[in-house]
Structure formats: C-alpha cells, structure tokens
Design an enzyme around this catalytic site. Structure first.
Site, PDB file in Angstrom:
ATOM      1  N   SER A 138       6.191  12.739  -2.551  1.00  0.00           N
ATOM      2  CA  SER A 138       5.185  13.101  -1.359  1.00  0.00           C
ATOM      3  C   SER A 138       4.703  11.825  -1.797  1.00  0.00           C
ATOM      4  O   SER A 138       5.001  10.451  -1.547  1.00  0.00           O
ATOM      5  CB  SER A 138       4.547  13.701  -1.259  1.00  0.00           C
ATOM      6  N   ASP A 243      12.878  19.513   5.124  1.00  0.00           N
ATOM      7  CA  ASP A 243      11.453  19.353   4.964  1.00  0.00           C
ATOM      8  C   ASP A 243      11.130  18.559   6.148  1.00  0.00           C
ATOM      9  O   ASP A 243      11.220  18.505   7.398  1.00  0.00           O
ATOM     10  CB  ASP A 243      11.359  17.919   4.059  1.00  0.00           C
ATOM     11  N   HIS A 271       9.969  20.541   1.268  1.00  0.00           N
ATOM     12  CA  HIS A 271       9.355  18.863   1.139  1.00  0.00           C
ATOM     13  C   HIS A 271       9.646  19.592  -0.573  1.00  0.00           C
ATOM     14  O   HIS A 271       9.327  18.843  -1.818  1.00  0.00           O
ATOM     15  CB  HIS A 271       7.909  19.629   1.268  1.00  0.00           C
TER      16      HIS A 271
END
Length: 291
Positions: A138, A243, A271
């Site tokens: 991320s 995701d 995610h």
C-alpha cells in the site's frame, strides 16, 4: 486504507480487508539466541529514533514497508514469522510518526513519500546492509517504488502490492468516505486505538486522508509516475483481483511502466492479501527473491 460502514457495501469490504490486519496478528515476543527470534530496537536516522524489528540470519537483506498508519508488528506478522530465516535477514520498520517511531507526530507534507524513502534506505544503511530487497504494501509500496528509483545501486529486488503511482477522483471519494473513524466499527477501530490512542489515531488518520488527497491537485493525480521508468531492479507486482481499495488498473499501470516487471494476480486477494493468504504470498515472494 479501509472501513466497515455496513455489511453490504463495497466500502465495507474495503475497510474490513485493510483494517483487520491489526486483529489478525499474534504478538511478537523477542526470544534471543535463535535464528527464528524477532528482536525490536531503535536507530537514530535523520534526527528521528526509528523503531524496527529484525529476524533471520540470511545473506539476503529484506526490508518490509507498512501501509498507512501501519507498523512492522501490525502489518507483517506472517512475514516476520514465516519467511525463510536461513536465506533472509528481515527488517520491518515503523516509519516516522507510525507505530513505535513516535515522536515525532506524523505529518503529511507533499513530499512525505520521498521523506519515508530516504528514512527507509538510511535505516538499512545504518544497520549495515550494503544492498537489500524491499517488500512494500500500500503506502509502503509507494515508498518502495520511490526508493528503488532513487537508490538503484542499493536495491536488489522489489515487491509491491496494493500500491498506486497516482490518484483518481474515484480514489479521492473513497478516501474521504472513510475519513471519520467514529463511523468505523469498534472491531475495526480497536487495534489502531490500542496502538496510538483514540485521539492520535483519529487526528492522524484524517491527516493521512488530506495528505493522500493533495496529490489530486497535481497533474494526472501524480504521486510517483515519473520515477517508474527509473526502476531497474527486478520487480514483482502482486495484485488481489478483489482489492476494493486499489483497483486493478493501478497494478497494470505499474507493470506497464516498470521495465521487465512481473505481474502476479491473486484471484481471491483483497487489499490485505499478504495476511489473508500469507502462505501463498510468502511462497511467491520467496521464489522471486531467490531466483
């Protein structure tokens, strides 16, 4: 990046996938004298006392870079536990203002990803790693992309997932929808409040939303698009096809603009795919790093 507002919305799935990371991990207790131990320490880097965890005895150094408001402990439990300790020496860091790298309090100037990239690389050099690979999730993936482009002579290999080189208007709508942590379920808030306290968590999360949204004011929503052609190390992009926080086109963009990169798709991955499917993820990553 995510939140649980109701059981039926995509936003709910997004929040659950990202924020359950803090509840899925077991506590890490240092046990010295064994290669499987995880030790915690701090190192002065660029005027900040940066916290990190380290495990393994392998010749291949690997830095784990967490997501927004994340830390090594909350974001990388299965990797600290199960990545091969004989092949790798694994370091999981807490960026300044996150985890146990407080003080300082976290802030988000326009260059905060570049600041994190310098801190991360300087930490690894301070720990005497001449070259190392990076695994970035991320926001940590964005930091890793910048570091790989700027410090090509130091980076061995790169793995990123759930990361984006720019933001879209749809991304901004999602970020703003999860701004108010009082709307999160208690189960979602609790791990972060235990780490930071409720006031710091709420304030810093809102500041992160502002920090990531500011890139929308730049041409093409640019975060780090321009650095991608400068990445020359072997690069693996992992993308969860479910995701809800970082759509597939972001991974496809990275794959297209990082020369020679590989794209590995996980059909059921969301995610937090490295937590939910840690065994598969770790195997894919180990095979790539050892090639």
């Amino acid at each position: 990046m995510a939140l649980r507002l109701c059981r039926t919305t995509p936003l709910c799935a997004a929040f659950t996938s990202a924020c359950t990371r803090g509840t899925l991990l077991s506590s890490l207790k240092p046990v010295l004298f064994y290669s499987t131990s995880v030790i915690s320490a701090k190192k002065e880097v660029n005027g900040v006392s940066l916290h990190y965890q380290q495990t393994g005895r392998g010749n291949h150094g690997v830095l784990l870079l967490p997501g927004a408001l994340g830390s090594g402990q909350t974001d990388f439990g299965p990797q600290l536990k199960s990545l091969n300790k004989d092949h790798f020496t694994i370091v999981a860091w807490d960026p300044r203002g996150y985890g146990r790298s407080i003080p300082p309090n976290r802030n988000f100037p326009l260059e905060f990803f570049h600041r994190d990239a310098k801190d991360a690389v300087d930490l690894m050099q301070a720990l005497n790693f001449s070259r190392f690979s990076m695994l970035g999730w991320s926001d940590g993936g964005i930091t890793a992309l910048i570091a790989a482009a700027q410090y090509t002579f130091l980076i061995n290999k790169l793995v990123v997932w759930g990361s984006n080189a720019y933001v879209t208007e749809d991304d901004i709508k999602l970020y703003n929808a999860v701004r108010d942590v009082s709307k999160w379920s208690e189960r979602m808030r609790k791990p972060m409040e235990e780490m930071y306290g409720s006031e710091y968590f709420a304030k810093t999360w809102a500041a992160w939303v502002d920090g990531i949204c500011q890139f929308a004011k730049r041409p093409d929503g640019n975060i780090c698009r321009e650095v991608l052609p400068q990445i020359h190390c072997p690069t693996l992009i992992v993308q969860g096809l479910k995701d809800p926080m970082v759509p597939n086109f972001h991974a496809e963009f990275l794959h297209k603009h990082i020369k020679g990169s590989r794209l590995h798709l996980m059909p059921e991955g969301k995610h937090n795919l490295h937590l939910r499917f840690s065994e598969e993820f770790n195997q894919v990553v180990e095979e790539f790093l050892l090639q």
